[in-house]
Design a protein around this motif. Structure first.
Motif, PDB file in Angstrom:
ATOM      1  N   THR A 276     -14.553 -11.436  12.451  1.00  0.00           N
ATOM      2  CA  THR A 276     -13.934 -12.732  13.109  1.00  0.00           C
ATOM      3  C   THR A 276     -12.905 -12.276  14.319  1.00  0.00           C
ATOM      4  OG1 THR A 276     -13.521 -13.111  10.589  1.00  0.00           O
ATOM      5  CG2 THR A 276     -11.897 -14.422  12.351  1.00  0.00           C
TER       6      THR A 276
ATOM      7  N   PHE B 141      -8.931 -14.524   3.349  1.00  0.00           N
ATOM      8  CA  PHE B 141      -7.844 -14.968   4.441  1.00  0.00           C
ATOM      9  C   PHE B 141      -8.364 -15.221   5.789  1.00  0.00           C
ATOM     10  CE2 PHE B 141      -5.042 -12.174   1.664  1.00  0.00           C
ATOM     11  CZ  PHE B 141      -4.460 -13.161   1.141  1.00  0.00           C
ATOM     12  N   VAL B 142      -9.518 -14.945   5.924  1.00  0.00           N
ATOM     13  CA  VAL B 142     -10.599 -15.284   7.185  1.00  0.00           C
ATOM     14  C   VAL B 142     -11.452 -16.529   6.750  1.00  0.00           C
ATOM     15  CG1 VAL B 142      -9.995 -13.568   8.769  1.00  0.00           C
ATOM     16  CG2 VAL B 142     -11.945 -13.057   7.025  1.00  0.00           C
TER      17      VAL B 142
ATOM     18  N   ILE C  18      -1.215 -16.439  13.088  1.00  0.00           N
ATOM     19  CA  ILE C  18      -2.327 -15.379  12.735  1.00  0.00           C
ATOM     20  C   ILE C  18      -1.645 -13.845  12.644  1.00  0.00           C
ATOM     21  CG2 ILE C  18      -4.469 -14.051  13.350  1.00  0.00           C
ATOM     22  CD1 ILE C  18      -5.344 -16.742  14.972  1.00  0.00           C
TER      23      ILE C  18
ATOM     24  N   PHE D 139      -5.043   1.786   2.189  1.00  0.00           N
ATOM     25  CA  PHE D 139      -5.047   0.582   3.069  1.00  0.00           C
ATOM     26  C   PHE D 139      -6.508   0.307   3.416  1.00  0.00           C
ATOM     27  CE2 PHE D 139      -4.570  -1.465   7.106  1.00  0.00           C
ATOM     28  CZ  PHE D 139      -4.430  -2.690   6.765  1.00  0.00           C
TER      29      PHE D 139
ATOM     30  N   TYR E  51     -16.660  -4.382   3.029  1.00  0.00           N
ATOM     31  CA  TYR E  51     -16.720  -5.812   3.322  1.00  0.00           C
ATOM     32  C   TYR E  51     -15.629  -6.413   3.768  1.00  0.00           C
ATOM     33  CZ  TYR E  51     -20.285  -4.417  -0.263  1.00  0.00           C
ATOM     34  OH  TYR E  51     -21.418  -4.008  -0.988  1.00  0.00           O
ATOM     35  N   VAL E  52     -14.410  -5.937   3.329  1.00  0.00           N
ATOM     36  CA  VAL E  52     -13.195  -6.523   4.007  1.00  0.00           C
ATOM     37  C   VAL E  52     -13.025  -6.202   5.527  1.00  0.00           C
ATOM     38  CG1 VAL E  52     -10.570  -6.544   3.984  1.00  0.00           C
ATOM     39  CG2 VAL E  52     -12.044  -6.280   1.825  1.00  0.00           C
ATOM     40  N   TRP E  53     -13.290  -5.217   5.919  1.00  0.00           N
ATOM     41  CA  TRP E  53     -13.147  -4.872   7.411  1.00  0.00           C
ATOM     42  C   TRP E  53     -14.134  -5.651   8.214  1.00  0.00           C
ATOM     43  CZ3 TRP E  53      -8.437  -4.517   7.773  1.00  0.00           C
ATOM     44  CH2 TRP E  53      -7.554  -3.849   7.158  1.00  0.00           C
ATOM     45  N   THR E  54     -15.424  -5.617   7.536  1.00  0.00           N
ATOM     46  CA  THR E  54     -16.785  -6.277   8.353  1.00  0.00           C
ATOM     47  C   THR E  54     -16.070  -7.750   8.577  1.00  0.00           C
ATOM     48  OG1 THR E  54     -18.234  -4.843   7.437  1.00  0.00           O
ATOM     49  CG2 THR E  54     -19.037  -6.957   8.297  1.00  0.00           C
ATOM     50  N   SER E  55     -15.640  -8.265   7.748  1.00  0.00           N
ATOM     51  CA  SER E  55     -15.296  -9.684   7.715  1.00  0.00           C
ATOM     52  C   SER E  55     -14.186  -9.912   8.827  1.00  0.00           C
ATOM     53  CB  SER E  55     -14.486 -10.246   6.419  1.00  0.00           C
ATOM     54  OG  SER E  55     -15.776 -10.254   5.442  1.00  0.00           O
ATOM     55  N   PHE E  56     -13.283  -9.083   8.574  1.00  0.00           N
ATOM     56  CA  PHE E  56     -11.980  -9.203   9.602  1.00  0.00           C
ATOM     57  C   PHE E  56     -12.326  -9.038  10.962  1.00  0.00           C
ATOM     58  CE2 PHE E  56      -8.052 -10.647   7.341  1.00  0.00           C
ATOM     59  CZ  PHE E  56      -8.597 -10.512   6.138  1.00  0.00           C
TER      60      PHE E  56
ATOM     61  N   THR F 205     -18.642 -14.196   6.570  1.00  0.00           N
ATOM     62  CA  THR F 205     -17.705 -13.435   5.774  1.00  0.00           C
ATOM     63  C   THR F 205     -17.946 -14.118   4.418  1.00  0.00           C
ATOM     64  OG1 THR F 205     -16.237 -15.476   6.119  1.00  0.00           O
ATOM     65  CG2 THR F 205     -15.870 -13.455   7.386  1.00  0.00           C
TER      66      THR F 205
ATOM     67  N   MET G 239      -9.229  -0.360   0.561  1.00  0.00           N
ATOM     68  CA  MET G 239      -9.310  -1.606   0.315  1.00  0.00           C
ATOM     69  C   MET G 239      -9.942  -1.579  -1.192  1.00  0.00           C
ATOM     70  SD  MET G 239      -7.900  -4.108   1.855  1.00  0.00           S
ATOM     71  CE  MET G 239      -6.837  -4.334   3.334  1.00  0.00           C
TER      72      MET G 239
ATOM     73  N   ARG H 173      -9.219 -10.259  -0.344  1.00  0.00           N
ATOM     74  CA  ARG H 173      -8.691 -10.539   0.933  1.00  0.00           C
ATOM     75  C   ARG H 173      -9.502 -11.044   2.051  1.00  0.00           C
ATOM     76  NH1 ARG H 173      -3.645  -7.543   0.371  1.00  0.00           N
ATOM     77  NH2 ARG H 173      -3.896  -6.308  -1.432  1.00  0.00           N
ATOM     78  N   ILE H 174     -10.766 -11.082   1.658  1.00  0.00           N
ATOM     79  CA  ILE H 174     -11.733 -11.782   2.766  1.00  0.00           C
ATOM     80  C   ILE H 174     -11.373 -13.404   2.859  1.00  0.00           C
ATOM     81  CG2 ILE H 174     -14.165 -12.397   3.119  1.00  0.00           C
ATOM     82  CD1 ILE H 174     -14.998  -9.793   2.116  1.00  0.00           C
TER      83      ILE H 174
ATOM     84  N   LEU I 247      -1.859 -12.371   9.038  1.00  0.00           N
ATOM     85  CA  LEU I 247      -2.613 -10.991   8.530  1.00  0.00           C
ATOM     86  C   LEU I 247      -1.709  -9.952   8.093  1.00  0.00           C
ATOM     87  CD1 LEU I 247      -4.721 -10.372  11.867  1.00  0.00           C
ATOM     88  CD2 LEU I 247      -5.569 -10.902   9.679  1.00  0.00           C
TER      89      LEU I 247
ATOM     90  N   TRP J 198       0.771  -1.262  -0.159  1.00  0.00           N
ATOM     91  CA  TRP J 198       0.031   0.069  -0.063  1.00  0.00           C
ATOM     92  C   TRP J 198       0.864   1.301  -0.023  1.00  0.00           C
ATOM     93  CZ3 TRP J 198      -5.027  -1.393  -0.785  1.00  0.00           C
ATOM     94  CH2 TRP J 198      -5.128  -2.851  -0.336  1.00  0.00           C
TER      95      TRP J 198
ATOM     96  N   LEU K 192      -2.685  -8.799   4.464  1.00  0.00           N
ATOM     97  CA  LEU K 192      -3.370  -7.295   4.466  1.00  0.00           C
ATOM     98  C   LEU K 192      -2.392  -6.290   4.174  1.00  0.00           C
ATOM     99  CD1 LEU K 192      -5.674  -7.186   7.553  1.00  0.00           C
ATOM    100  CD2 LEU K 192      -6.249  -7.504   5.171  1.00  0.00           C
TER     101      LEU K 192
END
Lengths: 56, 248
Positions: free
Chosen positions: A26, B56-57, B31, A9, A18-23, B108, A12, B53-54, B35, A3, B39
């Motif tokens: 989790t 990865f989880v 992890i 970054f 979508y990416v940050w909701t997923s991470f 996810t 995304m 990238r989703i 990450l 980045w 990321l």
């Protein structure tokens, strides 16, 4: 490092939501599980009437 | 060294306690590195953009959801075959973690589906069978808590867990057997991975991390289960009946 900047970054490539909701989901799941286990362990120890001392 | 002595719950309790910090540390390290690579280092995907990238989880969570179910069923089977209490306790300890990873895989997956397919959810074979897996975990846990006699509860939920294993190959091969919207496997045991090495490295590190995390929390939960069960008053003593009911 792929980045160029922090905002890049976080964005995304437009998929940030979508990416940050997923991470984050989790991470929350893992945190919740660890905290729940911590409380369960405290409750189990309180009700165990000292059997831990006899085995550990 | 006589390993069989650890099949006694109270002998396994301290052993599990010694293993938990190691598995936790390895999980945190894997992890963290996963990450970092996933990321920060891995480049964007030319087709899917950064939404990829989703995986990865998503992929590690989905793998763990299936793997943990099989391990849970194996422990239940061992418990029934050998009449081993610790095996049933292991099966009981695995279910919540498996259910959590199933839920995360579905969530996810929706986060990936919306930008990629334009839909949060579709009733294709892969998604539907994974949703059924979530209901199976819930069923196994609910059946155990709905029966008062612990030994009958263990057996009933064990049978349900074993019968449900049939869904695991259905989930795994669904993308081959049916024409699903869900994409096929990028990594399989029979062919070279269809992914760039750097992306694959991050995904495998995350999977390894989730795996070690699962072992750590399951050992931690089985210790709770051992305490909860072993500290129950003896069954033969009628005056202990209210206490037994309370402990459950």
């Amino acid at each position: 490092m792929y980045w160029g900047s922090v905002s890049e970054f976080l964005a995304m490539g437009g998929y940030g939501l979508y990416v940050w909701t997923s991470f984050i989901a989790t991470a929350l799941g893992i945190t919740w599980e660890v905290l729940a286990l911590w409380r369960r362990r405290a409750a189990a120890l309180a009700d165990s009437r000292g059997i831990v001392r006899s085995i550990e | 060294m006589n390993w069989s002595k650890y099949s006694a719950p109270l002998a396994f309790y301290p052993l599990a306690g010694k293993m938990i910090p190691w598995f936790s540390a390895v999980a945190a390290l894997a992890i963290a590195v996963g990450l970092y690579i996933g990321l920060l280092v891995a480049p964007t995907d030319f087709q899917q953009g950064d939404s990829y990238r989703i995986i990865f989880v998503h992929v590690p969570a989905a793998w763990m959801s299936m793997f943990l179910y099989v391990v849970m069923a194996i422990w239940a089977g061992v418990g029934m075959g050998l009449n081993a209490r610790l095996s049933f306790m292991m099966a009981q300890a695995i279910a919540p973690t498996g259910a959590m990873f199933t839920f995360l895989a579905l969530l996810t997956g929706a986060m990936w589906g919306k930008p990629t397919w334009g839909a949060w959810w579709v009733w294709d074979a892969r998604l539907t069978s994974e949703l059924i897996l979530l209901f199976q975990y819930a069923g196994v846990m609910l059946l155990r808590t709905s029966i008062d006699d612990l030994r009958r509860a263990d057996r009933a939920s064990g049978v349900l867990a074993l019968v449900g294993v049939v869904n695991i190959p259905i989930i795994y091969f669904s993308v081959k057997w049916w024409n699903t919207l869900h994409q096929g496997a990028s990594v399989s045991m029979t062919a070279a991975p269809k992914m760039a090495t750097i992306m694959l490295t991050a995904m495998l590190l995350m999977t390894f991390g989730f795996w070690m995390y699962s072992i750590a929390v399951i050992l931690s939960r089985v210790r709770c289960v051992i305490l909860e069960r072993e500290s129950q008053p003896a069954w033969g003593n009628p005056s202990a009946a209210p206490e037994v009911a309370e402990a459950r």
